[in-house]
Design a protein around this motif. Structure first.
Motif, mmCIF file in Angstrom:
data_model
loop_
_atom_site.group_PDB
_atom_site.id
_atom_site.type_symbol
_atom_site.label_atom_id
_atom_site.label_comp_id
_atom_site.label_asym_id
_atom_site.label_seq_id
_atom_site.Cartn_x
_atom_site.Cartn_y
_atom_site.Cartn_z
ATOM 1 N N PHE B 68 3.950 10.020 2.912
ATOM 2 C CA PHE B 68 3.724 9.392 1.605
ATOM 3 C C PHE B 68 2.382 8.671 1.589
ATOM 4 N N SER B 69 1.662 8.757 0.469
ATOM 5 C CA SER B 69 0.407 8.014 0.353
ATOM 6 C C SER B 69 0.686 6.570 -0.024
ATOM 7 N N ASN B 70 1.785 6.387 -0.726
ATOM 8 C CA ASN B 70 2.023 5.115 -1.369
ATOM 9 C C ASN B 70 3.062 4.288 -0.629
ATOM 10 N N HIS B 71 2.826 4.070 0.670
ATOM 11 C CA HIS B 71 3.709 3.226 1.456
ATOM 12 C C HIS B 71 2.856 2.389 2.396
ATOM 13 N N PRO B 72 3.096 1.060 2.432
ATOM 14 C CA PRO B 72 2.205 0.187 3.211
ATOM 15 C C PRO B 72 2.111 0.547 4.697
ATOM 16 N N PHE B 73 3.192 1.080 5.277
ATOM 17 C CA PHE B 73 3.127 1.466 6.688
ATOM 18 C C PHE B 73 2.048 2.535 6.881
ATOM 19 N N PHE B 74 2.122 3.603 6.086
ATOM 20 C CA PHE B 74 1.147 4.682 6.230
ATOM 21 C C PHE B 74 -0.216 4.272 5.673
ATOM 22 N N GLY B 75 -0.206 3.385 4.681
ATOM 23 C CA GLY B 75 -1.456 2.839 4.161
ATOM 24 C C GLY B 75 -2.254 2.129 5.256
ATOM 25 N N SER B 76 -1.578 1.306 6.032
ATOM 26 C CA SER B 76 -2.263 0.586 7.121
ATOM 27 C C SER B 76 -2.737 1.554 8.201
ATOM 28 N N ILE B 267 18.027 -11.576 8.713
ATOM 29 C CA ILE B 267 17.191 -10.403 8.431
ATOM 30 C C ILE B 267 16.024 -10.378 9.411
ATOM 31 N N LEU B 268 15.897 -9.261 10.129
ATOM 32 C CA LEU B 268 14.801 -9.119 11.095
ATOM 33 C C LEU B 268 13.963 -7.905 10.692
ATOM 34 N N GLY B 269 12.708 -8.147 10.310
ATOM 35 C CA GLY B 269 11.842 -7.080 9.811
ATOM 36 C C GLY B 269 11.014 -6.402 10.884
ATOM 37 N N PHE B 270 10.169 -5.486 10.436
ATOM 38 C CA PHE B 270 9.229 -4.776 11.305
ATOM 39 C C PHE B 270 7.873 -4.635 10.629
ATOM 40 N N ASP B 271 6.819 -4.733 11.361
ATOM 41 C CA ASP B 271 5.421 -4.495 10.977
ATOM 42 C C ASP B 271 4.588 -5.783 10.891
ATOM 43 N N ASN B 272 5.220 -6.873 10.415
ATOM 44 C CA ASN B 272 4.472 -8.083 10.059
ATOM 45 C C ASN B 272 3.415 -7.773 8.992
ATOM 46 N N GLN B 273 3.867 -7.168 7.911
ATOM 47 C CA GLN B 273 3.020 -6.977 6.739
ATOM 48 C C GLN B 273 2.798 -8.349 6.092
ATOM 49 N N PRO B 274 1.749 -8.491 5.296
ATOM 50 C CA PRO B 274 1.476 -9.781 4.643
ATOM 51 C C PRO B 274 2.693 -10.355 3.905
ATOM 52 N N ILE B 275 3.494 -9.473 3.306
ATOM 53 C CA ILE B 275 4.653 -9.946 2.551
ATOM 54 C C ILE B 275 5.636 -10.699 3.448
ATOM 55 N N ALA B 276 5.711 -10.327 4.725
ATOM 56 C CA ALA B 276 6.610 -10.995 5.669
ATOM 57 C C ALA B 276 6.117 -12.411 5.951
ATOM 58 N N LYS B 277 4.790 -12.547 6.010
ATOM 59 C CA LYS B 277 4.184 -13.849 6.249
ATOM 60 C C LYS B 277 4.514 -14.776 5.073
ATOM 61 N N VAL B 278 4.260 -14.275 3.862
ATOM 62 C CA VAL B 278 4.425 -15.126 2.684
ATOM 63 C C VAL B 278 5.888 -15.471 2.449
ATOM 64 N N PHE B 284 8.941 -8.104 13.793
ATOM 65 C CA PHE B 284 8.178 -7.622 14.942
ATOM 66 C C PHE B 284 6.811 -7.174 14.454
ATOM 67 N N GLU B 285 5.782 -7.766 14.978
ATOM 68 C CA GLU B 285 4.430 -7.400 14.567
ATOM 69 C C GLU B 285 4.012 -6.085 15.223
ATOM 70 N N ILE B 286 3.641 -5.106 14.398
ATOM 71 C CA ILE B 286 3.088 -3.847 14.914
ATOM 72 C C ILE B 286 1.641 -3.769 14.444
ATOM 73 N N PRO B 287 0.682 -3.716 15.363
ATOM 74 C CA PRO B 287 -0.718 -3.661 14.936
ATOM 75 C C PRO B 287 -1.062 -2.269 14.416
ATOM 76 N N LEU B 288 -0.709 -2.010 13.143
ATOM 77 C CA LEU B 288 -0.815 -0.656 12.587
ATOM 78 C C LEU B 288 -2.258 -0.176 12.446
ATOM 79 N N VAL B 289 -3.163 -1.078 12.055
ATOM 80 C CA VAL B 289 -4.559 -0.662 11.906
ATOM 81 C C VAL B 289 -5.110 -0.269 13.283
ATOM 82 N N GLU B 290 -4.789 -1.080 14.286
ATOM 83 C CA GLU B 290 -5.150 -0.777 15.678
ATOM 84 C C GLU B 290 -4.615 0.598 16.093
ATOM 85 N N LEU B 291 -3.355 0.819 15.766
ATOM 86 C CA LEU B 291 -2.694 2.080 16.096
ATOM 87 C C LEU B 291 -3.451 3.249 15.449
#
Lengths: 319, 319
Positions: B68-76, B267-278, B284-291
């Protein structure tokens, strides 16, 4: 590497027949076609498609210029472009520019060099007179009001939509209205600025620079806006927010800081992203996937056209 | 169209000199270079880059397969890939597959046809034995644990991370734990399933199919999960949610329906997207851009390598 002659020999057919099979030409018997396909499989023959493109002058690649890969607005747009590309058997070459001019130039160079058949520019920094020089190399399609230009475009009339939004807020009793935007430059932003200026002239209110927030792209930018708002003595009572993500961030922050929405601050978003639906944000719906699809179709057309995309006010709980 | 001979004649130099200028060869005097460039400009000469690629056997295009183009995981992820591509002077060809096998096959065919130099597959449906046949045509890089395969990979050890996450929730007093996932198939999902199974064997609890929610990709899917939870008589007390977007959607819904988090539902999330911070979501933080950056670099390397990406627990307010 096996060449086309070897394949012909293996299949017991002429070189012309092999070529016809490779190019899906209709006048080949099923028997010969099967023989060629068997020979290709056996020999693991790779046709060099770049050679094919060279002779046909087509690559079936369309370039797409976007500033950021990781933003829902451009994500939805690319989703639309990609969907229509698949339908039409094209692939996309992605240029993520971060609004750097040299990266846009690279995309234009690829059009010039025939490495892509057309170029869709979703948002740009480079000036029209620079782009204009590349028009002779292939179609360029813009996602902005380019009715006066010799390129196809699918666009939103941002002047009209912003004027409508401001008038709507005004009928709701607001005359101190601020706005949040991604960047102040760019045609779309300039159109919004003009609408904002004309509205203030009409209602005879001064424009306060501290009511305009730029660099607002992501959810987390909402926090920044709310903190800046709190520091103002004279505050806006309503915000026009050009991205639902940012609107959602502002709303979340307001909830945390017990700022009643819409009583103390009205929030009007843009796009109607899913987050706006779930958080009950009043917003202007922009059919972004639709817009993306149209941009793609214009890129493979041989005529220049201009399509305006209509937006729709979705009234919910934040105004 | 002007050809290289015309340019040479106009510039008063040899064809070789023109060719050298076009290819940035060092042994050309500044004077001759200027003459050639002037002639090129005057004649509007277009070098057909496909012809250049044909002779060099390189396209400087890397294919990227995403569902998908329109998903933050793949976007990062694409953000990381695109950033490193720019650095190394490559462009990306995007294949949005919606997990349709035929679209992945098209990407593999382009590798076979030398239209791209390498292929990065961020997530796939097609089987290994199908992909394997294409390995001889160029590098394929996977975003999954492929240590036993003859392809490069950058991956998260999902078995380990899921085990850790379950153990963490267990130390917090939870033994009725559910999880939300994008799809049940795919290697990454299978590894998580195995960890989930082993955890339940260890703590001697049965696995309840109604505790597992699939098709959870976007914010709005959170609502679906909460509604389903409410209909359960025997409810999980904690949810492992493989996307922060979905976690944020679940949290928003819980707030609206006055379900206390984490007291009634952790609730335990994955990725540590900005929305999780706010939204203060434990994740669990996944450094997706690094990946993404690593995936790109592997695609242009000539050796096979495997890199594990480490994730980090970020404790906030939802567990």
């Amino acid at each position: 590497m096996t060449n086309i002659k070897d394949i012909a020999k293996m299949a017991g057919v002429s070189v012309t027949t092999v070529s016809r099979v490779l190019n899906n030409h209709p006048y080949v018997s099923e028997e010969k076609k099967a023989a060629v396909e068997r020979a290709i499989q056996l020999s693991n023959y790779q046709r060099n498609i770049n050679a094919v493109h060279l002779s046909k002058g087509k690559t079936f690649l369309i370039g797409v210029v976007i500033p950021f890969s990781n933003h829902p607005f451009f994500g939805s747009l690319v989703e639309g472009i990609a969907t229509e590309a698949v339908e039409n058997n094209y692939k996309l070459v992605l240029f993520q520019t971060n609004y750097k001019e040299e990266r846009e130039m690279e995309a234009l160079m690829m059009l010039r060099n025939k490495q892509i058949d057309a170029l869709i520019i979703c948002s740009r920094v480079c000036q029209w007179d620079v782009m204009e020089e590349y028009l002779s190399y292939g179609p360029i399609v813009l996602c902005e009001d380019a009715r006066e230009r010799e390129v196809s475009s699918t666009y939103i009339n941002h002047y009209e939509v912003f004027s409508k939004a401001l008038a709507y807020l005004h009928t709701k009793g607001h005359s101190k209205i601020g706005y949040c935007i991604g960047r102040k430059t760019g045609l779309n932003s300039k159109q919004r600025e003009a609408a904002y200026k004309d509205f203030h002239e009409k209602i005879k209110e001064p424009i306060l620079p501290e009511f305009i927030f730029d660099n607002c792209l992501y959810f987390e930018d909402g926090e920044k806006v709310v903190n800046k708002l709190r520091s103002l003595h004279n505050k806006p009572t309503a915000l026009l927010v050009t991205s639902d993500q940012v609107a959602a961030g502002i709303l979340t922050c307001c909830k945390e800081q017990n700022i009643p929405v819409p009583d103390e601050l009205a929030i009007l978003g843009f796009d109607n992203q899913p987050i706006a639906k779930v958080m009950n944000i009043t917003t202007f719906e922009i059919p972004l996937v639709e817009l993306g699809k149209k941009l793609f179709l214009q890129s493979i057309e041989h005529t220049i056209s201009h399509e305006e995309i209509k937006v729709k006010l979705i009234e919910r709980m934040t105004v």
